[in-house]
Design a protein around this motif. Sequence first.
Motif: not given
Length: 171
Positions: A108-114
């Motif tokens: 949830a902390m990573v805005p641009a997940l692959r």
Amino acid sequence: MPDQALELSFDPASASSVEAQWEALKAAGLPSQADHRSMTNAPHVTLVAAVEVAPEVVSAARVAIAPLLPARIEVRGLVLFGQGPRVTIAHLVEPDRMLAAAVERIRAMVPALRHPVWTPHVTVARRVPRRLLPQALEVLHATETPQELGCDRLRWWDPAQDLIEDVATVR
């Protein structure tokens, strides 16, 4: 450029059980992760993959996941990923609730997940032509499949810096 990633790596016995399947596929002349010669190639479960994994995410992962190591994850069966003429063969794995919840908080902390939806898995072979699936599955069914895998390290991979760092390790 490949993504940065946070991954769970396996204890030696678990890694060996996955590598034995890689080798069985290779010995049969089939695509296998054993063909991938990069220093980053080791059995693992990717938790987060993105163009950038910020240092504060790595720190948060250390705090959230390190106390849960060593962790056991259950192997639930084979899964195929991909469309078109080639697929990836992987073991679908299931972490316990605490580990799954910790991973979801980090993701949830990573805005641009692959991959916005996390499907925990351990890759066995990539780019397998669909016509070779019956042989690959036969080889895999003839080898011993682990029932569970032991995770003992959280690692961060930054391909731009050619860096693999153990963020948390069971001692």
